[in-house]
Design a protein around this motif. Structure first.
Motif, short mmCIF file in Angstrom:
data_model
loop_
_atom_site.label_atom_id
_atom_site.label_comp_id
_atom_site.label_asym_id
_atom_site.label_seq_id
_atom_site.Cartn_x
_atom_site.Cartn_y
_atom_site.Cartn_z
N TYR A 109 0.84 -1.21 0.00
CA TYR A 109 0.00 0.00 0.00
C TYR A 109 0.86 1.25 0.00
O TYR A 109 0.74 2.12 -0.87
N TYR A 110 1.74 1.35 0.99
CA TYR A 110 2.54 2.57 1.13
C TYR A 110 3.65 2.64 0.09
O TYR A 110 4.02 3.75 -0.34
N SER A 111 4.18 1.51 -0.33
CA SER A 111 5.20 1.53 -1.38
C SER A 111 4.61 2.07 -2.67
O SER A 111 5.21 2.90 -3.35
N ASN A 112 3.41 1.60 -3.02
CA ASN A 112 2.76 2.08 -4.24
C ASN A 112 2.48 3.57 -4.16
O ASN A 112 2.67 4.31 -5.14
N MET A 113 2.04 4.03 -2.99
CA MET A 113 1.72 5.45 -2.85
C MET A 113 2.93 6.32 -3.16
O MET A 113 2.84 7.28 -3.96
N TYR A 114 4.08 5.99 -2.59
CA TYR A 114 5.24 6.86 -2.75
C TYR A 114 6.01 6.59 -4.04
O TYR A 114 6.66 7.50 -4.57
N ILE A 115 5.92 5.38 -4.56
CA ILE A 115 6.46 5.15 -5.90
C ILE A 115 5.67 5.98 -6.92
O ILE A 115 6.25 6.61 -7.81
N SER A 116 4.35 6.00 -6.77
CA SER A 116 3.51 6.79 -7.67
C SER A 116 3.82 8.27 -7.54
O SER A 116 3.96 8.98 -8.55
N ILE A 117 3.95 8.76 -6.31
CA ILE A 117 4.23 10.18 -6.10
C ILE A 117 5.55 10.58 -6.75
O ILE A 117 5.63 11.58 -7.48
N PHE A 118 6.60 9.80 -6.50
CA PHE A 118 7.91 10.17 -7.02
C PHE A 118 8.01 9.97 -8.54
O PHE A 118 8.71 10.73 -9.22
N LEU A 119 7.31 8.97 -9.08
CA LEU A 119 7.33 8.80 -10.53
C LEU A 119 6.54 9.91 -11.22
O LEU A 119 6.94 10.40 -12.29
N LEU A 120 5.42 10.32 -10.63
CA LEU A 120 4.69 11.46 -11.17
C LEU A 120 5.56 12.71 -11.14
O LEU A 120 5.52 13.54 -12.07
N CYS A 121 6.31 12.85 -10.09
CA CYS A 121 7.23 13.98 -9.98
C CYS A 121 8.32 13.90 -11.05
O CYS A 121 8.65 14.91 -11.69
N CYS A 122 8.87 12.71 -11.28
CA CYS A 122 9.89 12.54 -12.31
C CYS A 122 9.34 12.84 -13.69
O CYS A 122 10.02 13.45 -14.53
N ILE A 123 8.10 12.41 -13.94
CA ILE A 123 7.49 12.67 -15.24
C ILE A 123 7.30 14.17 -15.44
O ILE A 123 7.51 14.70 -16.54
N SER A 124 6.90 14.88 -14.39
CA SER A 124 6.71 16.33 -14.51
C SER A 124 8.03 17.03 -14.82
O SER A 124 8.07 17.96 -15.64
N VAL A 125 9.11 16.60 -14.17
CA VAL A 125 10.42 17.19 -14.44
C VAL A 125 10.85 16.87 -15.88
O VAL A 125 11.39 17.73 -16.59
N ASP A 126 10.62 15.63 -16.30
CA ASP A 126 10.97 15.23 -17.66
C ASP A 126 10.21 16.06 -18.68
O ASP A 126 10.78 16.54 -19.67
N ARG A 127 8.92 16.27 -18.47
CA ARG A 127 8.12 17.10 -19.37
C ARG A 127 8.64 18.53 -19.41
O ARG A 127 8.68 19.16 -20.47
N CYS A 128 9.02 19.04 -18.25
CA CYS A 128 9.54 20.40 -18.17
C CYS A 128 10.82 20.56 -18.97
O CYS A 128 10.97 21.52 -19.74
N LEU A 129 11.73 19.61 -18.83
CA LEU A 129 13.00 19.69 -19.55
C LEU A 129 12.80 19.54 -21.05
O LEU A 129 13.48 20.20 -21.85
N VAL A 130 11.87 18.68 -21.46
CA VAL A 130 11.60 18.48 -22.89
C VAL A 130 11.03 19.75 -23.51
O VAL A 130 11.40 20.14 -24.63
N VAL A 131 10.11 20.40 -22.80
CA VAL A 131 9.43 21.58 -23.35
C VAL A 131 10.32 22.82 -23.26
O VAL A 131 10.42 23.60 -24.21
N ALA A 132 10.95 23.01 -22.10
CA ALA A 132 11.69 24.25 -21.88
C ALA A 132 13.10 24.22 -22.48
O ALA A 132 13.60 25.26 -22.94
N TYR A 133 13.75 23.05 -22.48
CA TYR A 133 15.12 22.96 -22.98
C TYR A 133 15.25 21.78 -23.96
O TYR A 133 15.99 20.81 -23.70
N PRO A 134 14.55 21.81 -25.09
CA PRO A 134 14.51 20.65 -25.98
C PRO A 134 15.87 20.31 -26.59
O PRO A 134 16.24 19.14 -26.67
N LEU A 135 16.63 21.31 -27.04
CA LEU A 135 17.90 21.03 -27.71
C LEU A 135 18.96 20.57 -26.71
O LEU A 135 19.73 19.64 -26.99
N ARG A 136 19.01 21.20 -25.56
CA ARG A 136 20.03 20.86 -24.57
C ARG A 136 19.77 19.49 -23.95
O ARG A 136 20.70 18.75 -23.61
N PHE A 137 18.50 19.12 -23.80
CA PHE A 137 18.15 17.91 -23.06
C PHE A 137 17.96 16.70 -23.95
O PHE A 137 18.00 15.57 -23.48
N ARG A 138 17.78 16.92 -25.25
CA ARG A 138 17.42 15.81 -26.15
C ARG A 138 18.49 14.72 -26.20
O ARG A 138 18.19 13.53 -26.18
#
Length: 348
Positions: A109-138
């Motif tokens: 229960y708790y492992s899923n909760m925090y794995i989900s939270i941190f993966l959602l966080c990682c996806i948000s950072v990944d989206r940010c880098l792709v959109v804001a810095y596409p050439l540098r991050f690609r």
């Protein structure tokens, strides 16, 4: 369930003849059971439905697909333990399956909760880098990069909960005092648990929420100023951004807010007897806290719907799977013997 899997040997739980929180037979258990049943059915269906197109993305070394796959695996592992909680609430907060199964269910229960939270966080950072810095991050954004991040998240969360299980006193996790036989509903909570809850709220919720908010603020600002993106792309980016914030607001925020409140009241209340202010607060908020726990389980339903359906590539693959299946059935019908067709028709 209690606020967390507790390291309880360092701080003994106060025992009294009357329980700190009275949990009797009521409609509350049926209400909670209904939430878990819906989460189990729809969570299982949506995750299985989207698993094939996600795996196709992973084969193409798509970074978002790798994040989605790891998120789905975590959700499915938790979903498979959800019938244990359904049975728990069906029996009016009585755990009849033993201490070990209680700890294992809490672990997932708790492992899923925090794995989900941190993966959602990682996806948000990944989206940010792709959109804001596409050439540098690609050039740095590879499938290996995504697998390493997912492995770090899994390892950190799972290791933490394994350590807690090793040092956990199962008789407190499986609370059978006063014949209550509860699972992670020990009242009053030990001091160690209250301290751990404060750390959990700060690192497991507030920090990811801050990172997520900053990331999507940057994404929305960049997309809004980009003249090269059409209206449909901008709408999907906004949908993804507000959707993730919505998951945190509905699934995770209420639980962590009440968790923080319970820990603060614990430290401010010196009297932990059943007649004291702490137990009265726990009694008054028990239903609300149980509901927030149930709401947190809905993230396994929303995760695949949110991320998969806003992705053009995955949506196209889902539609293609349905079209191929329908075409195969039509071709089979056209090439089938007349007798077989008559038999099939008679069964409709």
């Amino acid at each position: 369930m209690n606020a967390t899997m507790a390291i309880t040997r360092a701080s003994p739980v106060q025992t009294t003849d009357s329980p700190c929180v009275e949990i009797g037979q009521s409609f509350i258990s049926d209400f909670l059971m209904a939430i878990y049943i819906l989460a189990f059915i729809f969570g299982f269906f949506f995750n299985i439905l989207t698993l094939k197109p996600i795996c196709q993305q992973v084969k193409q070394k798509n970074v978002l697909g790798i994040f989605l796959l790891c998120l789905s695996i975590s959700d499915l592992l938790y979903i498979f333990t959800m019938p244990l909680w359904i049975n728990y609430y069906h029996n009016d907060h009585h755990w009849e399956l033993g201490a070990t199964s209680c700890s294992i269910a809490g672990f997932f229960y708790y492992s899923n909760m925090y794995i989900s939270i941190f993966l959602l966080c990682c996806i948000s950072v990944d989206r940010c880098l792709v959109v804001a810095y596409p050439l540098r991050f690609r050039t740095r954004r590879t499938s290996c990069y995504a697998w390493v991040i997912c492995a770090v998240v899994y390892s950190a969360v799972v290791t933490m909960h394994i350590i807690i299980l090793v040092f956990d006193n199962l008789t407190d996790a499986h609370d059978d005092k006063n014949k209550q036989d509860r699972c992670y509903e020990t009242y009053p909570m030990p001091k160690t648990v209250a301290m751990f809850n404060l750390i959990r709220v700060a690192i497991g919720f507030m920090l990811p929420l801050l990172v997520l908010t900053v990331s999507y603020w940057k994404v929305l600002a960049t997309v809004g100023q980009s003249p090269g993106l059409n209206a449909q792309v901008k709408r999907k980016v906004r949908l993804l951004s507000f959707g993730v914030i919505g998951i945190f607001s509905v699934c995770f925020a209420p639980y962590h807010i009440l968790l923080l409140a319970r820990s603060v009241v614990y430290f401010k209340s010196g009297d932990k007897t059943p007649e004291g202010p702490y137990c009265q607060f726990e009694q008054d908020t028990h239903f609300s806290f149980s509901v927030t726990l149930a709401l947190s389980s809905l993230n396994c339903v929303v995760d695949p719907v949110l991320y998969v359906l806003v992705s053009n590539s995955v949506t196209d693959k889902l539609n293609l799977c349905f079209r191929n299946r329908q075409k195969t059935q039509e071709d089979s019908a056209l090439t089938a013997p007349k007798g077989g067709m008559a038999k099939e028709s008679s069964l409709i």
